[in-house]
Design a protein around this motif. Structure first.
Motif, PDB file in Angstrom:
ATOM      1  N   SER A 165     -20.992  10.573  21.069  1.00 35.87           N
ATOM      2  CA  SER A 165     -20.402  10.024  22.295  1.00 35.87           C
ATOM      3  C   SER A 165     -21.417   9.078  22.935  1.00 35.87           C
ATOM      4  O   SER A 165     -22.627   9.171  22.691  1.00 35.87           O
ATOM      5  CB  SER A 165     -20.052  11.149  23.273  1.00 35.87           C
ATOM      6  OG  SER A 165     -21.230  11.715  23.819  1.00 35.87           O
ATOM      7  N   GLN A 166     -20.923   8.191  23.760  1.00 40.23           N
ATOM      8  CA  GLN A 166     -21.785   7.239  24.477  1.00 40.23           C
ATOM      9  C   GLN A 166     -22.821   8.003  25.300  1.00 40.23           C
ATOM     10  O   GLN A 166     -23.995   7.639  25.319  1.00 40.23           O
ATOM     11  CB  GLN A 166     -20.922   6.344  25.389  1.00 40.23           C
ATOM     12  CG  GLN A 166     -21.699   5.334  26.203  1.00 40.23           C
ATOM     13  CD  GLN A 166     -22.219   4.176  25.383  1.00 40.23           C
ATOM     14  OE1 GLN A 166     -21.587   3.757  24.428  1.00 40.23           O
ATOM     15  NE2 GLN A 166     -23.361   3.653  25.756  1.00 40.23           N
ATOM     16  N   ALA A 167     -22.396   9.088  25.945  1.00 40.68           N
ATOM     17  CA  ALA A 167     -23.310   9.878  26.777  1.00 40.68           C
ATOM     18  C   ALA A 167     -24.428  10.490  25.931  1.00 40.68           C
ATOM     19  O   ALA A 167     -25.595  10.499  26.348  1.00 40.68           O
ATOM     20  CB  ALA A 167     -22.530  10.973  27.508  1.00 40.68           C
ATOM     21  N   GLU A 168     -24.108  10.998  24.745  1.00 45.10           N
ATOM     22  CA  GLU A 168     -25.128  11.568  23.863  1.00 45.10           C
ATOM     23  C   GLU A 168     -26.140  10.510  23.439  1.00 45.10           C
ATOM     24  O   GLU A 168     -27.345  10.769  23.422  1.00 45.10           O
ATOM     25  CB  GLU A 168     -24.488  12.157  22.600  1.00 45.10           C
ATOM     26  CG  GLU A 168     -23.770  13.469  22.786  1.00 45.10           C
ATOM     27  CD  GLU A 168     -23.139  13.935  21.493  1.00 45.10           C
ATOM     28  OE1 GLU A 168     -23.617  14.947  20.935  1.00 45.10           O
ATOM     29  OE2 GLU A 168     -22.179  13.282  21.030  1.00 45.10           O
ATOM     30  N   VAL A 169     -25.650   9.329  23.091  1.00 45.39           N
ATOM     31  CA  VAL A 169     -26.539   8.249  22.661  1.00 45.39           C
ATOM     32  C   VAL A 169     -27.462   7.834  23.800  1.00 45.39           C
ATOM     33  O   VAL A 169     -28.669   7.653  23.607  1.00 45.39           O
ATOM     34  CB  VAL A 169     -25.727   7.050  22.123  1.00 45.39           C
ATOM     35  CG1 VAL A 169     -26.622   5.847  21.874  1.00 45.39           C
ATOM     36  CG2 VAL A 169     -24.991   7.441  20.847  1.00 45.39           C
ATOM     37  N   GLU A 170     -26.919   7.716  25.009  1.00 48.02           N
ATOM     38  CA  GLU A 170     -27.746   7.339  26.159  1.00 48.02           C
ATOM     39  C   GLU A 170     -28.790   8.407  26.442  1.00 48.02           C
ATOM     40  O   GLU A 170     -29.942   8.085  26.744  1.00 48.02           O
ATOM     41  CB  GLU A 170     -26.865   7.091  27.378  1.00 48.02           C
ATOM     42  CG  GLU A 170     -26.051   5.812  27.272  1.00 48.02           C
ATOM     43  CD  GLU A 170     -25.048   5.630  28.399  1.00 48.02           C
ATOM     44  OE1 GLU A 170     -24.950   6.502  29.295  1.00 48.02           O
ATOM     45  OE2 GLU A 170     -24.341   4.606  28.370  1.00 48.02           O
ATOM     46  N   ALA A 171     -28.429   9.693  26.335  1.00 49.00           N
ATOM     47  CA  ALA A 171     -29.386  10.778  26.553  1.00 49.00           C
ATOM     48  C   ALA A 171     -30.495  10.732  25.501  1.00 49.00           C
ATOM     49  O   ALA A 171     -31.675  10.932  25.823  1.00 49.00           O
ATOM     50  CB  ALA A 171     -28.669  12.122  26.520  1.00 49.00           C
ATOM     51  N   MET A 172     -30.135  10.465  24.249  1.00 45.49           N
ATOM     52  CA  MET A 172     -31.126  10.359  23.182  1.00 45.49           C
ATOM     53  C   MET A 172     -32.072   9.186  23.438  1.00 45.49           C
ATOM     54  O   MET A 172     -33.281   9.291  23.233  1.00 45.49           O
ATOM     55  CB  MET A 172     -30.439  10.208  21.824  1.00 45.49           C
ATOM     56  CG  MET A 172     -29.757  11.476  21.349  1.00 45.49           C
ATOM     57  SD  MET A 172     -28.633  11.330  19.937  1.00 45.49           S
ATOM     58  CE  MET A 172     -29.465  10.260  18.819  1.00 45.49           C
ATOM     59  N   GLN A 173     -31.527   8.052  23.906  1.00 41.20           N
ATOM     60  CA  GLN A 173     -32.360   6.890  24.191  1.00 41.20           C
ATOM     61  C   GLN A 173     -33.337   7.186  25.325  1.00 41.20           C
ATOM     62  O   GLN A 173     -34.520   6.822  25.246  1.00 41.20           O
ATOM     63  CB  GLN A 173     -31.485   5.685  24.558  1.00 41.20           C
ATOM     64  CG  GLN A 173     -30.755   5.094  23.379  1.00 41.20           C
ATOM     65  CD  GLN A 173     -29.780   4.003  23.780  1.00 41.20           C
ATOM     66  OE1 GLN A 173     -29.274   3.978  24.901  1.00 41.20           O
ATOM     67  NE2 GLN A 173     -29.502   3.094  22.851  1.00 41.20           N
ATOM     68  N   GLN A 174     -32.873   7.857  26.368  1.00 46.36           N
ATOM     69  CA  GLN A 174     -33.753   8.201  27.492  1.00 46.36           C
ATOM     70  C   GLN A 174     -34.873   9.131  27.035  1.00 46.36           C
ATOM     71  O   GLN A 174     -36.030   8.972  27.428  1.00 46.36           O
ATOM     72  CB  GLN A 174     -32.957   8.846  28.627  1.00 46.36           C
ATOM     73  CG  GLN A 174     -32.118   7.874  29.410  1.00 46.36           C
ATOM     74  CD  GLN A 174     -31.337   8.563  30.510  1.00 46.36           C
ATOM     75  OE1 GLN A 174     -31.199   9.776  30.534  1.00 46.36           O
ATOM     76  NE2 GLN A 174     -30.812   7.760  31.429  1.00 46.36           N
ATOM     77  N   MET A 175     -34.525  10.108  26.203  1.00 45.67           N
ATOM     78  CA  MET A 175     -35.524  11.047  25.712  1.00 45.67           C
ATOM     79  C   MET A 175     -36.575  10.317  24.868  1.00 45.67           C
ATOM     80  O   MET A 175     -37.773  10.571  25.001  1.00 45.67           O
ATOM     81  CB  MET A 175     -34.841  12.140  24.886  1.00 45.67           C
ATOM     82  CG  MET A 175     -35.703  13.348  24.632  1.00 45.67           C
ATOM     83  SD  MET A 175     -34.792  14.773  24.018  1.00 45.67           S
ATOM     84  CE  MET A 175     -34.189  14.144  22.466  1.00 45.67           C
ATOM     85  N   MET A 176     -36.141   9.402  24.033  1.00 43.26           N
ATOM     86  CA  MET A 176     -37.079   8.637  23.204  1.00 43.26           C
ATOM     87  C   MET A 176     -37.996   7.780  24.072  1.00 43.26           C
ATOM     88  O   MET A 176     -39.201   7.670  23.810  1.00 43.26           O
ATOM     89  CB  MET A 176     -36.321   7.777  22.193  1.00 43.26           C
ATOM     90  CG  MET A 176     -35.690   8.578  21.070  1.00 43.26           C
ATOM     91  SD  MET A 176     -34.651   7.599  19.970  1.00 43.26           S
ATOM     92  CE  MET A 176     -35.837   6.463  19.286  1.00 43.26           C
ATOM     93  N   GLN A 177     -37.444   7.156  25.122  1.00 51.03           N
ATOM     94  CA  GLN A 177     -38.263   6.333  26.020  1.00 51.03           C
ATOM     95  C   GLN A 177     -39.313   7.187  26.719  1.00 51.03           C
ATOM     96  O   GLN A 177     -40.467   6.773  26.862  1.00 51.03           O
ATOM     97  CB  GLN A 177     -37.377   5.630  27.047  1.00 51.03           C
ATOM     98  CG  GLN A 177     -36.583   4.490  26.467  1.00 51.03           C
ATOM     99  CD  GLN A 177     -35.626   3.875  27.481  1.00 51.03           C
ATOM    100  OE1 GLN A 177     -35.353   4.447  28.542  1.00 51.03           O
ATOM    101  NE2 GLN A 177     -35.105   2.699  27.154  1.00 51.03           N
ATOM    102  N   GLN A 178     -38.913   8.384  27.158  1.00 48.50           N
ATOM    103  CA  GLN A 178     -39.860   9.276  27.827  1.00 48.50           C
ATOM    104  C   GLN A 178     -40.975   9.690  26.872  1.00 48.50           C
ATOM    105  O   GLN A 178     -42.147   9.731  27.255  1.00 48.50           O
ATOM    106  CB  GLN A 178     -39.140  10.514  28.371  1.00 48.50           C
ATOM    107  CG  GLN A 178     -38.248  10.217  29.552  1.00 48.50           C
ATOM    108  CD  GLN A 178     -37.381  11.403  29.955  1.00 48.50           C
ATOM    109  OE1 GLN A 178     -37.348  12.422  29.269  1.00 48.50           O
ATOM    110  NE2 GLN A 178     -36.675  11.250  31.066  1.00 48.50           N
ATOM    111  N   GLN A 179     -40.629   9.985  25.620  1.00 48.91           N
ATOM    112  CA  GLN A 179     -41.635  10.366  24.633  1.00 48.91           C
ATOM    113  C   GLN A 179     -42.598   9.215  24.369  1.00 48.91           C
ATOM    114  O   GLN A 179     -43.812   9.414  24.257  1.00 48.91           O
ATOM    115  CB  GLN A 179     -40.968  10.810  23.330  1.00 48.91           C
ATOM    116  CG  GLN A 179     -40.280  12.143  23.422  1.00 48.91           C
ATOM    117  CD  GLN A 179     -39.502  12.494  22.166  1.00 48.91           C
ATOM    118  OE1 GLN A 179     -39.316  11.655  21.281  1.00 48.91           O
ATOM    119  NE2 GLN A 179     -39.031  13.738  22.085  1.00 48.91           N
ATOM    120  N   MET A 180     -42.081   7.995  24.286  1.00 46.63           N
ATOM    121  CA  MET A 180     -42.947   6.832  24.066  1.00 46.63           C
ATOM    122  C   MET A 180     -43.892   6.635  25.245  1.00 46.63           C
ATOM    123  O   MET A 180     -45.077   6.335  25.055  1.00 46.63           O
ATOM    124  CB  MET A 180     -42.094   5.580  23.838  1.00 46.63           C
ATOM    125  CG  MET A 180     -41.437   5.532  22.472  1.00 46.63           C
ATOM    126  SD  MET A 180     -40.382   4.092  22.214  1.00 46.63           S
ATOM    127  CE  MET A 180     -41.496   2.745  22.540  1.00 46.63           C
TER     128      MET A 180
END
Length: 181
Positions: free
Chosen positions: A148-163
């Motif tokens: 879902s769009q929401a899942e993809v956005e959550a994954m992107q936010q998590m990746m940005q935080q990790q970076m």
């Protein structure tokens, strides 16, 4: 001993028969008109090569696909091994096809111009025509996954935080300016 009761039948009026025949003819004409109309509506040609499993993507999902797009003469205009496709934001024919796919499946699709790019030719970044106007689009597609769009956005936010955390950690490990004398 059984008895038979005779029931007098009333004769059918000619006007009732005429009305019945007019109704039958009207229904036949409507059926023919409906058949003609439905064949005029453009539709995709959708062939299952290998059936997938589970539910199908919806307009609000992002599908991860492997695909090859070609013209009727076999000229390949695009292909990707892993491409994210927002189901509701692609050409109508491709969106219709994605919503019929299942994860792990392989499909062949032919999209008519009315559900593809229509009367507009598509050009690459250099301006070269890649897809002529009024072209049928032929695709081989594997649906690898979808979210879902929401899942993809959550994954992107998590990746940005990790970076960001990694960058901060690297900056704090002796990467600062040398101390003055």
């Amino acid at each position: 001993m059984s008895t038979v009761t005779a029931v007098p039948l009333q004769p059918v009026k000619k006007s009732a028969l005429t009305t019945l025949w007019v109704g039958i003819i009207a229904l036949a004409v409507l059926a023919l008109a409906y058949g003609w109309w439905t064949t005029r509506i453009p539709a995709i040609d959708f062939t299952v090569v290998k059936e997938g499993t589970g539910p199908s993507p919806t307009d609000t999902d992002i599908a991860l696909i492997k695909y090859k797009g070609a013209l009727a003469d076999g000229t390949v205009f695009d292909q990707q091994e892993q491409a994210p496709m927002p189901v509701g934001s692609v050409v109508p024919g491709f969106s219709q096809a994605l919503k019929r796919m299942k994860k792990g499946g392989s499909y062949k699709i032919v999209i008519p111009p009315e559900l593809g790019y229509g009367k507009e030719a598509k050009h690459d970044q250099s301006g070269k025509e890649v897809i002529p106007a009024n072209s049928d689009l032929h695709f081989d597609v594997d649906l690898l996954d979808f979210r879902s769009q929401a899942e993809v956005e959550a994954m992107q936010q998590m990746m940005q935080q990790q970076m960001m955390q990694q960058m901060q950690q690297q900056g704090g490990q002796g990467g600062g300016a040398p101390k003055g004398q």
